[in-house]
Scaffold this motif. Structure first.
Motif, PDB file in Angstrom:
ATOM      1  N   HIS A 199       0.806  -1.226   0.000  1.00  0.00           N
ATOM      2  CA  HIS A 199       0.000   0.000   0.000  1.00  0.00           C
ATOM      3  C   HIS A 199       0.834   1.268   0.000  1.00  0.00           C
ATOM      4  CE1 HIS A 199       0.269   1.208   4.374  1.00  0.00           C
ATOM      5  NE2 HIS A 199       0.680  -0.042   4.463  1.00  0.00           N
ATOM      6  N   ARG A 200       2.092   1.206   0.415  1.00  0.00           N
ATOM      7  CA  ARG A 200       2.953   2.390   0.369  1.00  0.00           C
ATOM      8  C   ARG A 200       3.781   2.464  -0.911  1.00  0.00           C
ATOM      9  NH1 ARG A 200       4.609   1.147   6.569  1.00  0.00           N
ATOM     10  NH2 ARG A 200       2.861   2.225   7.574  1.00  0.00           N
ATOM     11  N   VAL A 201       3.907   1.375  -1.609  1.00  0.00           N
ATOM     12  CA  VAL A 201       4.718   1.328  -2.830  1.00  0.00           C
ATOM     13  C   VAL A 201       3.853   1.521  -4.073  1.00  0.00           C
ATOM     14  CG1 VAL A 201       6.213  -0.145  -4.247  1.00  0.00           C
ATOM     15  CG2 VAL A 201       6.475  -0.114  -1.751  1.00  0.00           C
ATOM     16  N   ALA A 202       2.697   0.844  -4.108  1.00  0.00           N
ATOM     17  CA  ALA A 202       1.858   0.872  -5.309  1.00  0.00           C
ATOM     18  C   ALA A 202       1.476   2.291  -5.732  1.00  0.00           C
ATOM     19  CB  ALA A 202       0.613   0.019  -5.080  1.00  0.00           C
ATOM     20  N   PRO A 203       1.054   3.186  -4.812  1.00  0.00           N
ATOM     21  CA  PRO A 203       0.710   4.536  -5.259  1.00  0.00           C
ATOM     22  C   PRO A 203       1.885   5.290  -5.867  1.00  0.00           C
ATOM     23  CG  PRO A 203      -0.228   4.091  -3.093  1.00  0.00           C
ATOM     24  CD  PRO A 203       0.730   2.981  -3.382  1.00  0.00           C
ATOM     25  N   GLN A 204       3.104   5.015  -5.389  1.00  0.00           N
ATOM     26  CA  GLN A 204       4.272   5.678  -5.959  1.00  0.00           C
ATOM     27  C   GLN A 204       4.523   5.200  -7.388  1.00  0.00           C
ATOM     28  OE1 GLN A 204       7.683   6.544  -3.388  1.00  0.00           O
ATOM     29  NE2 GLN A 204       6.675   5.391  -1.757  1.00  0.00           N
ATOM     30  N   LEU A 205       4.291   3.932  -7.654  1.00  0.00           N
ATOM     31  CA  LEU A 205       4.449   3.426  -9.015  1.00  0.00           C
ATOM     32  C   LEU A 205       3.359   3.971  -9.928  1.00  0.00           C
ATOM     33  CD1 LEU A 205       5.492  -0.292  -8.347  1.00  0.00           C
ATOM     34  CD2 LEU A 205       6.944   1.702  -8.744  1.00  0.00           C
ATOM     35  N   VAL A 206       2.150   4.126  -9.400  1.00  0.00           N
ATOM     36  CA  VAL A 206       1.094   4.778 -10.174  1.00  0.00           C
ATOM     37  C   VAL A 206       1.520   6.209 -10.512  1.00  0.00           C
ATOM     38  CG1 VAL A 206      -1.250   5.713 -10.058  1.00  0.00           C
ATOM     39  CG2 VAL A 206      -0.806   3.360  -9.346  1.00  0.00           C
ATOM     40  N   GLY A 207       2.058   6.919  -9.522  1.00  0.00           N
ATOM     41  CA  GLY A 207       2.519   8.278  -9.747  1.00  0.00           C
ATOM     42  C   GLY A 207       3.635   8.374 -10.769  1.00  0.00           C
TER      43      GLY A 207
END
Length: 311
Positions: A64-72
């Motif tokens: 949950h802390r990594v996936a949004p950064q990859l989306v970004g």
């Protein structure tokens, strides 16, 4: 999973994380029927797809802390629960453990990605998810553009290097392989068996993980994962080695410096070069659950590795 498997998720190397919003805010959730299994999956973002595969005993919420950064960074990110873990369900258990083999779980991932409209994708696997990522890359090379292996080696590489240190620190591999006994021990008091820290894991990730580990069906499926690892999965890898089957796409190897992979085996890159044609990587200052303990460092490493997917 490494020596931290029964320890608290808290510890040195954890990045400070501000108060978090809803886990996977903006992501969609669905349940995909893949035949003999039903796979829970989270997905979000736009751009080249990347699949994140969790390890034991986590669920897809660990990202949950990594996936949004990859989306970004410009990716579509897909996070499934492995077969039998979390909210995914598999077939009836059998004596040969084939229903929970890495080959079966890898086929789930391919089916999920086709359901979502993706025929080719990048792949990231941590711990047991790394074993699935290896099997998927070997069995379906045309589907994988790049692969990252986090805190893992091929199962046969572990088993060929059994030492007193390995047996002492990784004894749970062989305990889990026993029939019936592990279920009885774990399900008698799952909260004492599995430990986690909601402040470090994130409260919603923690709650989802805790609910899963209290489910006897999930516990049995996770044990079947290990039982398959020592039997049918081992045989599959041995056949690959004999046939000279290799990972032909670029491979990133990352390991946690506060865990024991390098201590037990030396340079992980040297071992992975026995399996993959193009290998790079390094250690990250973290404990084993790197997506929770060092999410920014991990996201940077993955973003750099996946950058060519965006061109």
């Amino acid at each position: 999973m490494r020596k931290s498997w029964r320890q608290s998720a808290a510890g040195a190397g954890a990045e400070s994380v501000e108060e978090e919003a809803y886990v996977f805010e903006g992501f969609e959730e669905t349940q995909v029927d893949v035949g003999e299994a039903s796979v829970f999956v989270r997905f979000g973002g736009q751009g080249p797809p990347v699949v994140l595969l969790h390890g034991h005993p986590r669920t897809s919420a660990t990202w949950h802390r990594v996936a949004p950064q990859l989306v970004g960074a410009g990716h579509t990110v897909i996070c499934p629960d492995l077969r039998g873990y979390g909210r995914s369900r598999g077939p009836q258990f059998t004596a040969d453990h084939a229903g929970y083999s890495k080959r079966a779980v890898a086929a789930d991932v391919v089916a999920v990605m086709r359901h979502l409209g993706h025929r080719r994708f990048a792949l990231v696997g941590h711990d047991r998810g790394g074993s699935v990522a290896l099997r998927l890359t070997l069995d379906h090379p045309q589907t994988v553009s790049r692969v990252a292996f986090l805190d893992c080696l091929p199962l046969t590489e572990h088993l060929s290097r059994i030492t007193p240190e390995f047996a002492t620190q990784w004894w749970h591999w062989f305990f889990f392989a026993q029939p019936n006994i592990p279920e009885r021990v774990i399900n008698a008091d799952p909260d004492s068996w599995y430990h986690g820290d909601p402040a470090t894991m994130g409260p919603e990730n923690y709650d989802e993980w805790r609910q899963a580990t209290r489910n006897p069906d999930v516990v049995r499926a996770m044990l079947e994962d290990y039982r398959a690892g020592l039997t049918i999965d081992r045989r599959h890898e041995e056949r690959d080695r004999a046939a000279g089957t290799r990972v032909t796409c670029p491979a990133l190897i990352l390991w946690s410096l506060q865990d024991d992979l390098e201590d037990l085996y030396g340079d992980p890159l040297a071992i992975w070069r026995r399996w993959a044609d193009e290998v790079r990587g390094y250690g990250i200052d973290s404990g084993h659950h790197v997506a929770e303990l060092a999410p920014d460092a991990l996201a940077r490493a993955l973003t750099d590795f996946l950058r060519s997917e965006l061109t």
